[in-house]
Design a protein around this motif. Structure first.
Motif, PDB file in Angstrom:
ATOM      1  N   VAL A  61      14.584  -2.616   2.901  1.00 23.97           N
ATOM      2  CA  VAL A  61      13.338  -2.822   3.630  1.00 23.97           C
ATOM      3  C   VAL A  61      12.499  -1.546   3.586  1.00 23.97           C
ATOM      4  O   VAL A  61      13.017  -0.447   3.795  1.00 23.97           O
ATOM      5  N   VAL A  62      11.216  -1.690   3.306  1.00 23.26           N
ATOM      6  CA  VAL A  62      10.297  -0.556   3.291  1.00 23.26           C
ATOM      7  C   VAL A  62       9.889  -0.242   4.729  1.00 23.26           C
ATOM      8  O   VAL A  62       9.347  -1.092   5.432  1.00 23.26           O
ATOM      9  N   ASP A  63      10.171   0.969   5.168  1.00 20.73           N
ATOM     10  CA  ASP A  63       9.767   1.466   6.483  1.00 20.73           C
ATOM     11  C   ASP A  63       8.860   2.662   6.264  1.00 20.73           C
ATOM     12  O   ASP A  63       9.046   3.433   5.326  1.00 20.73           O
ATOM     13  N   PHE A  64       7.876   2.823   7.168  1.00 20.49           N
ATOM     14  CA  PHE A  64       6.935   3.927   6.946  1.00 20.49           C
ATOM     15  C   PHE A  64       6.241   4.431   8.197  1.00 20.49           C
ATOM     16  O   PHE A  64       5.548   5.430   8.150  1.00 20.49           O
ATOM     17  N   ILE A 113       0.845  -1.204   0.000  1.00 20.65           N
ATOM     18  CA  ILE A 113       0.000   0.000   0.000  1.00 20.65           C
ATOM     19  C   ILE A 113       0.878   1.252   0.000  1.00 20.65           C
ATOM     20  O   ILE A 113       0.632   2.204  -0.750  1.00 20.65           O
ATOM     21  N   VAL A 114       1.893   1.251   0.837  1.00 22.25           N
ATOM     22  CA  VAL A 114       2.784   2.411   0.929  1.00 22.25           C
ATOM     23  C   VAL A 114       3.514   2.629  -0.393  1.00 22.25           C
ATOM     24  O   VAL A 114       3.541   3.751  -0.923  1.00 22.25           O
ATOM     25  N   VAL A 115       4.107   1.585  -0.937  1.00 22.79           N
ATOM     26  CA  VAL A 115       4.867   1.711  -2.184  1.00 22.79           C
ATOM     27  C   VAL A 115       3.965   2.151  -3.341  1.00 22.79           C
ATOM     28  O   VAL A 115       4.387   2.923  -4.201  1.00 22.79           O
ATOM     29  N   SER A 116       2.712   1.691  -3.343  1.00 22.47           N
ATOM     30  CA  SER A 116       1.776   2.026  -4.421  1.00 22.47           C
ATOM     31  C   SER A 116       1.181   3.425  -4.311  1.00 22.47           C
ATOM     32  O   SER A 116       0.762   3.997  -5.316  1.00 22.47           O
ATOM     33  N   ILE A 166      10.395   5.433   3.604  1.00 19.91           N
ATOM     34  CA  ILE A 166      11.821   5.333   3.293  1.00 19.91           C
ATOM     35  C   ILE A 166      12.143   3.876   2.951  1.00 19.91           C
ATOM     36  O   ILE A 166      11.365   2.965   3.247  1.00 19.91           O
ATOM     37  N   ARG A 167      13.261   3.683   2.329  1.00 24.33           N
ATOM     38  CA  ARG A 167      13.789   2.339   2.068  1.00 24.33           C
ATOM     39  C   ARG A 167      15.072   2.229   2.877  1.00 24.33           C
ATOM     40  O   ARG A 167      15.992   3.013   2.699  1.00 24.33           O
ATOM     41  N   ASN A 168      15.122   1.227   3.744  1.00 27.16           N
ATOM     42  CA  ASN A 168      16.231   1.066   4.678  1.00 27.16           C
ATOM     43  C   ASN A 168      17.132  -0.070   4.197  1.00 27.16           C
ATOM     44  O   ASN A 168      16.720  -1.226   4.155  1.00 27.16           O
ATOM     45  N   SER A 169      18.369   0.252   3.874  1.00 26.36           N
ATOM     46  CA  SER A 169      19.310  -0.781   3.440  1.00 26.36           C
ATOM     47  C   SER A 169      20.064  -1.388   4.615  1.00 26.36           C
ATOM     48  O   SER A 169      20.754  -2.390   4.462  1.00 26.36           O
ATOM     49  N   GLY A 170      19.926  -0.798   5.802  1.00 23.05           N
ATOM     50  CA  GLY A 170      20.664  -1.287   6.963  1.00 23.05           C
ATOM     51  C   GLY A 170      19.755  -1.973   7.967  1.00 23.05           C
ATOM     52  O   GLY A 170      18.669  -2.435   7.637  1.00 23.05           O
ATOM     53  N   ALA A 171      20.234  -2.020   9.188  1.00 20.45           N
ATOM     54  CA  ALA A 171      19.457  -2.602  10.285  1.00 20.45           C
ATOM     55  C   ALA A 171      18.748  -1.464  11.013  1.00 20.45           C
ATOM     56  O   ALA A 171      18.499  -0.419  10.426  1.00 20.45           O
ATOM     57  N   GLY A 225      10.272   9.278   0.577  1.00 18.93           N
ATOM     58  CA  GLY A 225      10.532  10.551   1.245  1.00 18.93           C
ATOM     59  C   GLY A 225       9.270  11.311   1.620  1.00 18.93           C
ATOM     60  O   GLY A 225       9.331  12.272   2.365  1.00 18.93           O
ATOM     61  N   GLN A 226       8.119  10.860   1.121  1.00 20.50           N
ATOM     62  CA  GLN A 226       6.860  11.539   1.430  1.00 20.50           C
ATOM     63  C   GLN A 226       6.449  11.260   2.875  1.00 20.50           C
ATOM     64  O   GLN A 226       6.594  10.142   3.376  1.00 20.50           O
ATOM     65  N   ALA A 227       5.932  12.277   3.530  1.00 18.30           N
ATOM     66  CA  ALA A 227       5.426  12.156   4.890  1.00 18.30           C
ATOM     67  C   ALA A 227       3.961  12.576   4.915  1.00 18.30           C
ATOM     68  O   ALA A 227       3.592  13.575   4.304  1.00 18.30           O
TER      69      ALA A 227
END
Length: 177
Positions: free
Chosen positions: A116-119, A22-25, A45-50, A30-32
């Motif tokens: 990882v998609v974080d939101f 849902i978030v990605v679509s 955001i997309r998180n490449s780390g931990a 960067g949108q808030a």
């Protein structure tokens, strides 16, 4: 208990992946979007780390760790579960780990290195996702179970190691030296 644990893991995985889809679509990176200002907002955001984006250059290590945790819990621990709290804790852990592992495996930039998609954003805290919530709540539950002496099979842990005919927690009777 295996069925319950597996069902919770699947529910957690599906909830995580559906919310991320849902978030990605519907959002751009960067949108808030304020949900309950100032307490809660969606921030894609997309998180490449931990956690807290640490270890961004070693994404593949997180993929291996997540896969190892998932396999270990699924193969070695789930069959030992004998209590509802342990079933819930390990089911939530497996589902959360599977959610973030799915991102690592199948999201860009490449297999095993996915971001990882974080939101979910709270004030003065990390940005996270549904899988992270399941992982954190499950780990809190596991810590509480361990601290209260609840074994994975449903039994209570003994309050001290046995030595001969008494436990170390029991004081030695006078005259028995």
């Amino acid at each position: 208990m295996i069925l319950l644990t597996t069902a919770l893991a699947v529910i957690a995985l599906v909830l995580d992946q559906v919310t991320k889809r849902i978030v990605v679509s519907n959002m751009y990176e960067g949108q808030a979007i304020d949900v309950f200002p100032p307490l809660l907002r969606w921030y894609f955001i997309r998180n490449s780390g931990a956690a807290f984006s640490m270890g961004e250059s070693v994404t593949w290590i997180f993929t291996i760790i997540q896969a190892a945790v998932l396999v270990y819990v699924a193969i070695f621990l789930v069959r030992k579960i004998g209590s509802l709290p342990w079933a819930l804790a390990l089911g939530g852990l497996m589902g959360g780990v599977a959610g973030n592992l799915t991102d690592r495996l199948f999201r860009p930039p490449s297999f095993g290195h996915g971001h990882v998609v974080d939101f979910i954003a709270l004030p003065n805290f990390a940005i996270f996702n549904v899988a992270d919530m399941f992982i954190v709540c499950s780990m809190i539950g596991i810590c509480l179970l361990l601290f209260t002496g609840r074994e994975i099979d449903g039994s209570r842990a003994a309050h001290g190691k046995k030595t001969k005919n008494r436990t170390e927690a029991e004081p030695e009777a006078p005259g028995n030296e």
